[in-house]
Design a protein around this motif. Structure first.
Motif, PDB file in Angstrom:
ATOM      1  N   LEU A 177     -34.138 -14.549 -10.770  1.00  0.00           N
ATOM      2  CA  LEU A 177     -35.177 -15.009  -9.859  1.00  0.00           C
ATOM      3  C   LEU A 177     -35.565 -16.425 -10.277  1.00  0.00           C
ATOM      4  O   LEU A 177     -36.137 -16.633 -11.343  1.00  0.00           O
ATOM      5  CB  LEU A 177     -36.391 -14.073  -9.914  1.00  0.00           C
ATOM      6  CG  LEU A 177     -37.273 -14.060  -8.656  1.00  0.00           C
ATOM      7  CD1 LEU A 177     -38.115 -12.809  -8.615  1.00  0.00           C
ATOM      8  CD2 LEU A 177     -38.131 -15.294  -8.557  1.00  0.00           C
ATOM      9  N   ILE A 178     -35.215 -17.388  -9.445  1.00  0.00           N
ATOM     10  CA  ILE A 178     -35.385 -18.805  -9.778  1.00  0.00           C
ATOM     11  C   ILE A 178     -36.586 -19.364  -9.028  1.00  0.00           C
ATOM     12  O   ILE A 178     -36.593 -19.415  -7.796  1.00  0.00           O
ATOM     13  CB  ILE A 178     -34.115 -19.606  -9.416  1.00  0.00           C
ATOM     14  CG1 ILE A 178     -32.904 -19.006 -10.141  1.00  0.00           C
ATOM     15  CG2 ILE A 178     -34.283 -21.071  -9.742  1.00  0.00           C
ATOM     16  CD1 ILE A 178     -31.577 -19.542  -9.655  1.00  0.00           C
ATOM     17  N   ALA A 179     -37.616 -19.754  -9.769  1.00  0.00           N
ATOM     18  CA  ALA A 179     -38.813 -20.358  -9.170  1.00  0.00           C
ATOM     19  C   ALA A 179     -38.860 -21.829  -9.571  1.00  0.00           C
ATOM     20  O   ALA A 179     -38.929 -22.153 -10.758  1.00  0.00           O
ATOM     21  CB  ALA A 179     -40.072 -19.633  -9.642  1.00  0.00           C
ATOM     22  N   GLU A 180     -38.796 -22.709  -8.603  1.00  0.00           N
ATOM     23  CA  GLU A 180     -38.810 -24.152  -8.852  1.00  0.00           C
ATOM     24  C   GLU A 180     -40.191 -24.728  -8.540  1.00  0.00           C
ATOM     25  O   GLU A 180     -40.776 -24.417  -7.501  1.00  0.00           O
ATOM     26  CB  GLU A 180     -37.762 -24.859  -7.989  1.00  0.00           C
ATOM     27  CG  GLU A 180     -36.332 -24.448  -8.305  1.00  0.00           C
ATOM     28  CD  GLU A 180     -35.323 -25.180  -7.447  1.00  0.00           C
ATOM     29  OE1 GLU A 180     -34.181 -25.341  -7.888  1.00  0.00           O
ATOM     30  OE2 GLU A 180     -35.686 -25.581  -6.325  1.00  0.00           O
ATOM     31  N   MET A 181     -40.686 -25.542  -9.424  1.00  0.00           N
ATOM     32  CA  MET A 181     -41.946 -26.241  -9.191  1.00  0.00           C
ATOM     33  C   MET A 181     -41.682 -27.735  -9.184  1.00  0.00           C
ATOM     34  O   MET A 181     -41.137 -28.287 -10.142  1.00  0.00           O
ATOM     35  CB  MET A 181     -42.973 -25.878 -10.265  1.00  0.00           C
ATOM     36  CG  MET A 181     -44.317 -26.562 -10.060  1.00  0.00           C
ATOM     37  SD  MET A 181     -45.572 -25.943 -11.194  1.00  0.00           S
ATOM     38  CE  MET A 181     -45.809 -24.287 -10.564  1.00  0.00           C
TER      39      MET A 181
END
Length: 437
Positions: A409-413
């Motif tokens: 699960l890749i969360a980019e900020m």
């Protein structure tokens, strides 16, 4: 194990060595008081048997000794007074039960051949061949032998509707677990496990043995079995029994090696598709224990494909079990396109329902349902030929796209320039290099 039961007649019950503290109850039969007995045989933590209205008439079909010997899977009764037996005698009434202790044991430890079994005798794995529609998941919590695991995978590869699960040995680090999985010399000499029919599980929890008031280390396989059962009941086999939502394990006090505290080790196990049992601690300031969980979701197949994923394989095994009784209905029907179309109409709603409940992304059934005979010539058929028909064969092909799991699960900020519209980046697959991640 042989025991003696006191009473008017002395007898012995050979029970396997697991039968310590087994009990043999003798009751007066309520409807035939004084003329018949009821017998109950129990093994702590296991199954029990109950027999009613047994008598001491050796010529009767319910003669107590013969009847129990022909029906019981737990015990066999032998007259210790033989050859001077008193056949009309029987054990005295004991509603508290005779505790069967002592006696002479047979083998104390099951070896590899006990688990694998013999095809002609129907023992070990082969006992599953005696029942047509039994459980999908086969596991042997009492062993971590590579020989048993390899034979389990081989046995399943020659059958449909089964999947095997194997516990890794205790007291291994993640790197040692990978060595076991790959059969790395000099410690191991077996071939690397490589089968979509077999999953591997690492880690052993410590639980409370309430009977003896002691903490004991057990295999994690029983927790996997429980999680599979809960998941199948609530969501279905296309859902993974691993993870925070469905893989929670209650009653765990400790673990032999907590891979959650070894991120490199956890990554190593993931790289080699070794499912694991872990205690997750995320409240760092207080070092809180969130709980024990099953983590992973892989089979031991080394080649990258959908069959590497645990729920995908179990879903296929479920379909194998589901389709067998359905398609058996058509055996001995005319081998004609009219029947092929009927088979198509039977299968179509089944897989449409599977797509509607998100078990699969899509499907295609190729049945030659639109084929026809013109002047004796078979036309419009792709899978089936006249030779197939002459040999009694009919082919139907079912293609599915199974639902896949989320593993990463890749969360980019991103940090944007002040006043710049978010829509400038909402449609980009990846953010520009100047945006910090």
């Amino acid at each position: 194990r042989s025991y003696s039961v006191t009473g008017v007649q002395t007898c012995a019950l050979p029970i396997c060595s697991y039968g310590n503290n087994a009990k043999f109850y003798v009751y007066d039969a309520p409807l035939l008081s004084g003329e018949a007995i009821n017998v109950r045989i129990t093994i702590p933590g296991g199954i029990e048997e109950y027999y009613t209205d047994l008598n001491n008439n050796i010529a009767d079909a319910k003669y107590w000794k013969t009847y129990i010997n022909s029906h019981s899977e737990l015990a066999q009764i032998t007259d210790l007074a033989s050859p001077n037996a008193a056949p009309n005698d029987w054990p005295a009434i004991n509603t508290l039960g005779y505790t069967l202790t002592g006696g002479s044991d047979g083998g104390q430890v099951l070896n590899d051949s006990d688990y694998v079994g013999d095809s002609s005798a129907g023992t070990g794995f082969y006992v599953c061949d005696k029942v047509m529609m039994q459980a999908i998941d086969i596991m042997c919590p009492g062993t971590s032998s590579a020989v048993v695991a390899a034979n389990l995978a081989e046995w399943i590869s020659n059958r449909s509707g089964f999947m095997g699960h194997h516990q890794l040995p205790a007291d291994l680090s993640p790197s040692q677990a990978v060595d076991y999985r790959m059969g790395e010399p000099p410690t191991y000499s077996h071939a690397a496990f490589n089968s979509h029919n077999l999953s591997l599980l690492y880690g052993r929890p410590t639980v409370l043995d309430a009977k003896n008031n002691a903490q004991v280390e057990i295999p994690a396989l029983p927790y996997l079995a429980a999680s599979i059962a809960r998941t199948d009941e609530a969501q279905g086999p296309h859902w993974s029994p691993f993870g925070l939502k469905r893989g929670k394990c209650e009653g765990v006090l400790d673990i032999d090696y907590n891979v959650f505290e070894d991120r490199a080790g956890a990554d190593l196990l993931a790289e080699y598709q070794v499912n694991n049992f872990r205690i997750i601690r995320t409240s760092v300031p207080t070092w809180g224990v969130e709980g024990a969980y099953l983590w992973g979701g892989w089979t031991s197949q080394r080649q990258a494909s959908a069959l590497r994923e645990f729920p995908v394989v179990r879903l296929i095994k479920t379909y194998e079990r589901m389709l067998l009784p359905v398609l058996l209905n058509f055996v001995n029907d005319p081998n004609h396109p009219v029947i092929w179309a009927e088979i198509h109409r039977t299968l179509e709603p089944v897989f449409r329902r599977e797509a509607d409940r998100y078990a699969i992304y899509g499907y295609f059934i190729q049945s030659d349902k639109d084929a026809y005979f013109a002047g004796g010539e078979l036309k419009g058929a792709v899978l089936n030929t006249g030779l197939d028909i002459d040999q009694g064969k009919y082919r139907v092909r079912i293609l599915i796209q199974p639902v896949r799991q989320i593993f990463y699960l890749i969360a980019e900020m991103g940090v944007m320039k002040t006043g710049e519209p978010f829509t400038n980046y909402s449609t980009l697959y990846s953010l520009p290099g100047w945006v910090r991640r």
